[in-house]
Structures are given as structure tokens and as C-alpha cells.
Design a protein around this motif. Structure first.
Motif, short mmCIF file in Angstrom:
data_model
loop_
_atom_site.label_atom_id
_atom_site.label_comp_id
_atom_site.label_asym_id
_atom_site.label_seq_id
_atom_site.Cartn_x
_atom_site.Cartn_y
_atom_site.Cartn_z
N GLN A 182 -10.18 20.20 10.43
CA GLN A 182 -8.76 19.84 10.35
C GLN A 182 -8.46 18.60 11.17
OE1 GLN A 182 -6.68 21.33 8.18
NE2 GLN A 182 -5.33 19.60 8.70
N SER A 183 -9.15 18.44 12.30
CA SER A 183 -8.91 17.24 13.12
C SER A 183 -9.37 15.99 12.38
CB SER A 183 -9.61 17.36 14.47
OG SER A 183 -11.00 17.22 14.34
N VAL A 184 -10.46 16.11 11.62
CA VAL A 184 -10.94 14.99 10.79
C VAL A 184 -9.89 14.65 9.73
CG1 VAL A 184 -12.68 14.25 9.12
CG2 VAL A 184 -13.38 15.49 11.18
N VAL A 185 -9.35 15.69 9.10
CA VAL A 185 -8.30 15.49 8.08
C VAL A 185 -7.08 14.82 8.71
CG1 VAL A 185 -6.66 16.70 6.57
CG2 VAL A 185 -9.07 17.38 6.60
N ASP A 186 -6.65 15.34 9.86
CA ASP A 186 -5.44 14.80 10.50
C ASP A 186 -5.61 13.34 10.88
OD1 ASP A 186 -4.34 17.31 10.24
OD2 ASP A 186 -4.69 17.90 12.32
N THR A 187 -6.79 12.99 11.41
CA THR A 187 -7.05 11.60 11.77
C THR A 187 -7.03 10.70 10.54
OG1 THR A 187 -8.40 12.27 13.66
CG2 THR A 187 -8.71 10.03 12.85
N THR A 188 -7.62 11.19 9.47
CA THR A 188 -7.72 10.39 8.24
C THR A 188 -6.36 10.21 7.58
OG1 THR A 188 -9.95 11.32 7.94
CG2 THR A 188 -8.99 10.14 6.07
N THR A 189 -5.60 11.28 7.47
CA THR A 189 -4.27 11.16 6.86
C THR A 189 -3.34 10.33 7.74
OG1 THR A 189 -3.60 13.30 7.79
CG2 THR A 189 -4.46 13.30 5.54
N GLY A 190 -3.52 10.45 9.06
CA GLY A 190 -2.75 9.61 9.98
C GLY A 190 -3.06 8.14 9.77
N GLY A 191 -4.31 7.85 9.41
CA GLY A 191 -4.69 6.48 9.11
C GLY A 191 -3.96 5.92 7.91
N ILE A 192 -3.67 6.79 6.93
CA ILE A 192 -2.92 6.34 5.75
C ILE A 192 -1.48 6.03 6.15
CG2 ILE A 192 -2.26 6.88 3.36
CD1 ILE A 192 -5.31 6.63 3.94
N ASP A 193 -0.89 6.86 7.02
CA ASP A 193 0.46 6.56 7.54
C ASP A 193 0.49 5.16 8.15
OD1 ASP A 193 1.46 9.05 6.85
OD2 ASP A 193 0.98 9.94 8.79
N PHE A 194 -0.52 4.86 8.97
CA PHE A 194 -0.60 3.55 9.62
C PHE A 194 -0.67 2.43 8.58
CE2 PHE A 194 -3.60 0.16 10.81
CZ PHE A 194 -2.86 -0.47 11.81
#
Length: 466
Positions: free
Chosen positions: A90-102
Motif C-alpha cells: 500500500q505504501s508503494v501504491v500511495d507513493t506512486t499515486t501521490g506522484g501522479i498528483d504532483f
């Protein structure tokens, strides 16, 4: 009402990449996502989380099966902490989706959270906490897909599950029954097999990964059986019943005999369907075909000329990288450029271990088309790099035109095949011959040397190390 040059419905790999490319080209862009996180199926409940679990389970399997041989002694019992494994995923998912926000903020793309629904061909109503309406000259539909099901199966999402639930189980199954021997079923089956589950695969077709080259199917079948998978091909599932914590699956084999399978979990992995629920496509004049896909022309335009569709919601392989290519293609088309996509050169990958990767034509396709071809094949176990890492299974196979020597297909099973296939795509994009590849220096020792050796094998049977 806010107005845009382009509005994109869906923020998966196709949608968000299309948005970025539109913004790069100077188009005022908006993206609409019904979920609270961007990234679509791939980043949230598909490609990224499944690879995270595959990597974690691979580390565990190495620790219990191979570390001792490597001279690594670990005192005490090695245990799986499934809760931590799922948390890391889940932390990998959160980091990756957060990257899309950026990336959306960096490119000045407006993000709307809610269900995008057509009012007409240029207006979208976004149904969220409060309804919002926007206007767009051009609209890209990138709404993706959802897991398919068989009509007689009730998915309770507890014991009879899809890939989404398989990514967040709270316990390791004792016996997981996987209905479907395709990519998703085999990958998730391997995750839980490594962690200690018994895994039984039931496949309707006569081989697993049936859309890939038959040689790949045969090799992967052999490897998975060595890993103690129970694989049942040519079996037609006819019922799935849950009784308490037990799931009973009944299927007919190719002789018409009924076979019964019992497990504590059943993963239904029979493909995916285009997702257009709530889109109200008809209000915009967008037509769907009999399979629920959105019809598009060669420019990926729908029946409404200012509306385009990409990714899993249209015909073709349901692959994140296909959707990305189509997203860029549409953005550049809207901007007046002349892009192209060669669908023959979009690779397919299965992220089991060993990995499976393929691009171009299969032997079956070439035979059916009446194309005369030659085969160069090289086993991974003949490589020094494979022996060093104990990854001996698999091969690289090159199919080349018998007359011109142009490479027509690349098929491989082996360690890092998912990365190696990129060399094949580059070669075929530039219409390389097998001899071209055979004359290129490949670093030693590497897995990539198998590509050079297979090319040598296709060139007058000149492989050096077999």
C-alpha cells in the motif's frame, strides 16, 4: 462554467499520460476521476500493487529456499508477516499515486473528483460531493476496465474474490483455486504459492496464457508444475459454491467428466470488461459495440468526432503501456500532429518468475498467414549469468523471415524477460534482421546474451554456447 481544450474522463495510465501530453502541447486540460486517488486500476489495484507483492513474496521464497545454498544462514524460523507485506504494498501504491498528483499540479492540469457523465458532446457533468459542469472542445474517454465474471458465480469478495480483493487478504489461503490461467491469475497465484498456499489453476482453454506463443505456454506450464502448481487445462467451470469457509468448484474436463475442487479461497480471473457505467455515452452520440467497447476509427475518434477513446475501453490488448501510447497519440492528434502507433510492437508480459515476454507474431500466427519463417532459440541455462543467479529456466526464441531475415517475433521466458523485451521492440521498430542482432556486442555476463545467441541460432544455426 470552466471551459477546456481537452477534458479526460479517467486517470489511469492512458488518461493521466494523455493529460500530461495535452498540457505539454499547450492545451488547457482537465482530468476527471471518480475515485479519491488518481492512477486508475493499474496504480491502485493492478500493475503496481501486484508487482509489489510479487517482489515481496519472491524475497521470502529466496530466503526459505535459496539463501542456504548462497551461504547465507539465518538463525531462527523465517516467517511471513502478511500484514506488513500488504502495508508495504500500500505504501508503494500511495507513493506512486501521490506522484501522479504532483505531475498534475506541475503541468497545471485541473483535477475533478467525481463520476464524469456526458450531458452532450461538449459538456460533462461531474457527480461528486456537489455536481459540477464543465465544457470541453475535445474529450478523451479513458475509463478503463473492471474484472469480468461468469454469470453463475456470485462474488462475495470474501472467499470468492477478484484480483482487487486478492491484493489485500488478511490471511494466507490454505488452498487457493484460481479460475483462469491468464496473466492476472498466474501472477497472484504465484504470490500465494510462494507464501505457502496450495494453488490449483482451472483454465477453459487447452493451455495457460493461451493468447501467447504456444512455446511460452508449454515452458511456463512446465516451470509452474515444478513449483507445485496444480494446473488443469481444458476444464469448463460450471458452478462455484461457498459453504462456510469452504469454496467448492465443479468443472467438466475435456472428456465431459465432472471434477470437483475444494479450497478456502477462489480467485475468479477470467479477464476484464470495458467500463462505461454511468458515462451516459449515448447523450454525446458515442456508440458502443456488442462487446461493450467504444467503437473508434484509426484516429481513435468515436462516432462523435470531437470525442476520443483509449485504453481498455476500446478494442485491443488491455495493457497499461498500450493505453499510454494511445493517450499520447490522441493528444498529438488533437494538437494537429501526425503520430502513429504500431500495435504489432506493443509487448506483452507475465510477471511470474521466471517472467514471460513477447512481441510481434507468434509461430501460430505466421503459420496461419502462410509466412515462411525460421526459428532461433537459446536456453537460459546455457548462460553464465543464469548459473550465477540460479535462474536456469526458460529460453529466448526469435522468429525471422526465411527469405529476408527480418525479425517477425520475439518470445522469451526467463529472469528479467520483462526488461529484455525492450531490446526486441527496438530491434523490430527499426526492422532489424536476426543477423543485425547477432553482430551487436552484448555485455558478459548478462541475461541479454540469450538474445544475441538466439539471433545467432536464427542466422545459419550459429549459436556459440550450445
Amino acid at each position: 462554467m470552466n471551459s477546456y481544450d481537452v477534458a479526460i474522463i479517467g486517470s489511469g495510465p492512458g488518461g493521466y499520460v494523455a493529460a500530461i501530453r495535452c498540457a505539454q502541447l499547450g492545451l488547457k486540460t482537465a482530468i476527471i476521476e471518480k475515485y479519491t486517488t488518481l492512477g486508475g486500476t493499474c496504480l491502485n489495484v493492478g500493475c503496481i500493487p501486484s508487482k509489489a507483492l510479487l517482489d515481496s513474496s519472491h524475497h521470502y521464497e529466496d530466503a526459505i529456499k535459496h539463501f542456504e545454498e548462497h551461504g547465507i544462514d539465518i538463525p531462527g524460523e523465517i516467517k511471513v508477516n502478511l500484514k506488513q507485506m500488504i502495508a508495504r504494498k500500500q505504501s508503494v501504491v500511495d507513493t506512486t499515486t501521490g506522484g501522479i498528483d504532483f505531475l498534475m499540479k506541475k503541468n497545471n492540469i485541473d483535477v475533478y473528483q467525481g463520476l464524469g457523465s456526458f450531458k452532450d458532446a461538449t459538456h460533462i457533468i461531474i457527480k461528486g460531493d456537489k455536481d459540477t459542469e464543465i465544457e470541453a472542445k475535445n474529450i478523451i474517454i479513458a475509463t478503463g476496465s473492471k474484472p469480468s465474471n461468469l454469470p453463475f458465480i456470485t462474488l462475495d469478495k470474501e472467499r470468492v474474490i477478484t484480483s482487487t480483493e486478492a491484493l489485500k487478504l488478511k490471511e494466507i489461503p490454505k488452498h487457493m483455486i484460481v479460475i483462469g490461467g491468464g496473466v492476472i491469475g498466474l501472477e497472484l497465484g504465484q504470490v500465494y504459492k510462494r507464501l505457502g498456499a496450495e494453488v490449483t489453476v482451472i483454465e477453459y482453454m487447452d493451455r495457460i496464457i493461451p493468447t501467447m506463443d504456444a512455446g511460452l505456454s508449454k515452458e511456463l506450464n512446465k516451470v509452474l508444475k515444478k513449483q507445485k502448481f496444480k494446473i488443469n487445462t481444458s476444464h469448463k467451470v460450471k458452478s462455484v459454491e461457498r459453504i462456510g469457509d469452504e469454496v467448492i468448484v465443479k468443472a467438466d474436463n475435456k472428456k465431459g467428466e465432472e471434477i470437483e475442487f475444494k479450497g478456502d479461497y477462489c480467485l475468479v480471473s477470467v479477464g476484464r470488461r470495458p467500463y462505461t457505467d454511468g458515462l451516459n455515452a449515448e447523450a454525446a452520440g458515442v456508440k458502443l459495440n456488442e462487446r461493450g467497447q467504444i467503437d473508434v476509427n484509426e484516429h481513435l475518434q468515436t462516432s462523435a468526432k470531437n470525442i476520443y477513446a483509449i485504453g481498455d475501453v476500446i478494442k485491443g490488448a488491455m495493457l497499461a503501456h498500450k493505453a499510454e501510447e494511445e493517450g499520447v497519440f490522441v493528444a498529438e492528434t488533437i494538437a494537429g500532429q501526425k503520430p502513429h502507433i504500431n500495435y504489432n510492437l506493443i509487448p506483452g508480459v507475465v510477471y511470474t518468475w521466471p517472467e514471460v515476454a513477447s512481441v510481434g507474431q507468434t509461430e501460430e500466427q505466421l503459420t496461419e498467414a502462410g509466412v515462411e519463417y525460421k526459428v532461433g532459440q537459446f536456453p537460459m541455462r546455457a548462460l553464465g549469468r543464469s548459473r550465477a543467479s540460479m535462474d536456469l529456466d526458460g529460453f529466448v526464441k526469435i522468429l525471422a523471415d526465411k527469405t529476408t531475415d527480418e525479425i517477425l517475433g520475439f518470445h522469451m521466458v526467463g529472469a528479467r524477460a520483462a526488461d529484455l523485451i525492450a531490446e526486441a521492440v527496438v530491434a523490430m521498430e527499426f526492422r532489424a534482421s536476426a543477423e543485425d542482432i547477432s553482430r551487436m556486442s552484448h555485455a558478459h555476463p548478462t541475461f541479454a546474451e540469450a538474445i544475441k545467441e538466439a539471433a545467432l541460432a536464427a542466422t545459419e544455426n550459429r549459436a556459440l554456447h550450445v
